[in-house]
Design a protein around this motif. Structure first.
Motif, short mmCIF file in Angstrom:
data_model
loop_
_atom_site.label_atom_id
_atom_site.label_comp_id
_atom_site.label_asym_id
_atom_site.label_seq_id
_atom_site.Cartn_x
_atom_site.Cartn_y
_atom_site.Cartn_z
N VAL A 1 0.84 -1.20 0.03
CA VAL A 1 -0.01 0.04 0.13
C VAL A 1 0.90 1.31 0.05
O VAL A 1 0.52 2.13 -0.91
CB VAL A 1 -1.11 0.07 1.21
CG1 VAL A 1 -1.79 1.32 1.23
CG2 VAL A 1 -1.88 -1.03 0.96
N SER A 2 1.82 1.33 0.83
CA SER A 2 2.88 2.56 0.66
C SER A 2 3.58 2.47 -0.57
O SER A 2 3.73 3.76 -1.16
CB SER A 2 3.69 2.47 1.90
OG SER A 2 4.60 1.58 1.96
N LYS A 3 3.88 1.34 -0.87
CA LYS A 3 4.37 1.51 -2.49
C LYS A 3 3.60 2.06 -3.60
O LYS A 3 4.13 2.72 -4.32
CB LYS A 3 5.17 -0.03 -2.75
CG LYS A 3 5.90 0.03 -4.06
CD LYS A 3 6.47 -1.49 -4.18
CE LYS A 3 7.39 -1.47 -5.59
NZ LYS A 3 7.64 -3.06 -5.77
N TYR A 4 2.51 1.32 -3.70
CA TYR A 4 1.65 1.81 -4.88
C TYR A 4 0.72 2.71 -4.44
O TYR A 4 0.06 3.40 -5.44
CB TYR A 4 0.82 0.18 -5.15
CG TYR A 4 1.70 -0.77 -5.63
CD1 TYR A 4 2.55 -0.53 -6.97
CD2 TYR A 4 1.99 -2.15 -5.05
CE1 TYR A 4 3.33 -1.78 -7.48
CE2 TYR A 4 2.69 -2.77 -5.44
CZ TYR A 4 3.45 -2.81 -6.46
OH TYR A 4 4.39 -3.83 -7.06
N GLY A 5 0.74 3.30 -3.35
CA GLY A 5 -0.07 4.55 -2.92
C GLY A 5 -1.59 4.19 -2.71
O GLY A 5 -2.21 5.09 -2.10
N SER A 6 -2.00 3.20 -2.90
CA SER A 6 -3.50 2.87 -2.55
C SER A 6 -3.88 1.48 -2.25
O SER A 6 -2.97 0.58 -2.83
CB SER A 6 -4.48 3.23 -3.74
OG SER A 6 -4.28 2.40 -4.93
N GLU B 1 -4.72 -0.40 -5.85
CA GLU B 1 -3.53 -0.77 -6.54
C GLU B 1 -2.58 -1.86 -5.83
O GLU B 1 -2.00 -2.76 -6.84
CB GLU B 1 -2.60 0.51 -6.94
CG GLU B 1 -1.70 0.39 -7.91
CD GLU B 1 -1.91 0.15 -9.23
OE1 GLU B 1 -1.24 -0.32 -10.01
OE2 GLU B 1 -3.26 0.13 -9.48
#
Ligand SMILES: [Zn+2]
Length: 150
Positions: free
Chosen positions: A66-71, A74
């Motif tokens: 979640v922190s890598k892909y932003g949501s 995703e």
């Protein structure tokens, strides 16, 4: 932590003292042994990048995604929740390296070992019916897998 299913570098499907391998479903592991033994005749070794994972480990991977892909939407294309992951239930294995994934893409169905997702050439699960009928069509990514809906 290894006890959570993190596997050290160089782990193979025969590393049965590693929890990430030892806690895989016995039928999946049996198919991997047979395939890896035959692949070894072609000089191909099956490394395990990830196998069984604890719920805690899966949760951590999801948070990182979640922190890598932003949501969360995703991230879901790549990492399942602890409730839905086939890794947590011991029914999925991520195989390395490239030559092993190529070998499995050609021969895996003979052992019931199938790729499930178009975007994850390393992720294999057992589909025993594939021995007679071939592997089922792949999902483009995990968000298309009905098992991932909740
Ligand atoms: Zn996987």
């Amino acid at each position: 932590m290894e006890a959570d299913g993190v596997v050290p570098d160089g782990t193979t499907v025969f590393s049965d003292d590693t929890p990430g391998v030892a806690n895989l479903d016995p039928a999946l592991l049996g198919a991997l042994y047979r395939a890896a033994t035959d692949a070894a005749d072609n000089g191909v070794e099956f490394f395990v990048d990830s196998g069984w994972r604890s719920s805690e480990y899966q949760e951590r991977l999801l948070r990182e995604a979640v922190s890598k892909y932003g949501s969360i939407e995703e991230a879901a294309r790549w990492v399942a929740t602890p409730d839905t992951s086939a890794h947590v239930s011991g029914n999925a294995v991520d195989i390395g390296r490239f030559d092993a994934t190529v070998w499995l893409s050609e021969h895996g169905a003979e052992y019931g070992l199938c790729r499930i997702y178009g975007n994850e050439p390393w992720h294999y699960e057992l589909r025993p019916e594939a021995v007679d009928h071939g592997c089922p069509p792949m999902y483009a990514d995990p968000t298309h897998d009905p098992r991932m809906q909740h």
